[in-house]
Write an enzyme that holds these catalytic residues in place. Structure first.
Site: not given
Length: 183
Positions: A110, A138, A161
């Site tokens: 992320d 991401k 997610v």
């Protein structure tokens, strides 16, 4: 926001189905085998999220007749929350890292704060080479400078997610696909 999995699934978009993820993992395994030829890397699974992906990746590597040594670590910044805080080590690998080629295996990159700390720790332990295999990354511009996956399965939107290792309030890690909550 409700926190039950049935609600989350009803209010999410399917981002990547199982077949797509398995094809991506197969492609990653071929690249890892080629990049690590002649060595037996130490595959460190980042728990808990990395476990489903690591298991599938290990089987794909085995299908290529490529051996890896297994260990794991558990370092988290979330501890049941949806935003990160201070890094907490719950378990460190027991295998010595000095001189080893290390392959960190995780479900997602992320922003990369947790992986940045893990990579720095591995290097401080004397790892000769540290690479990251992430099932998903991401799509945003907020990554820690210098932290990126060397092997990427799929890209996911900058939304909440879950599935294939990633959880929705502790649930759904075993879903064989990746979902994103609708905005």
């Amino acid at each position: 926001m409700r926190t039950d999995l049935a609600w989350a699934l009803a209010n999410s978009d399917l981002i990547h189905d199982r077949a797509t993820l398995e094809r991506a993992i197969a492609r990653m395994a071929a690249r890892i085998r080629n990049d690590h030829a002649g060595s037996v890397p130490l595959m460190l699974t980042v728990m808990h999220g990395g476990m489903p992906f690591a298991a599938r990746l290990a089987m794909e590597l085995g299908a290529h007749r490529f051996d890896v040594e297994f260990d794991y670590l558990h370092a988290t910044r979330y501890r049941g929350r949806t935003h990160g805080g201070e890094l907490v080590w719950k378990a460190r690998p027991t295998t010595p890292l000095r001189g080893r080629r290390v392959l960190l295996v995780d479900d997602i990159v992320d922003e990369g704060h947790t992986l940045d700390a893990i990579v720095r720790w591995c290097r401080a332990q004397g790892a000769a080479d540290v690479r990251i295999a992430a099932l998903s990354v991401k799509a945003h511009g907020r990554c820690v400078p210098g932290v990126c996956a060397d092997y990427v399965g799929v890209e996911v939107p900058d939304r909440y997610v879950f599935g294939y290792g990633m959880d929705f309030h502790g649930q759904g890690r075993n879903l064989p696909a990746i979902y994103a909550l609708k905005e």
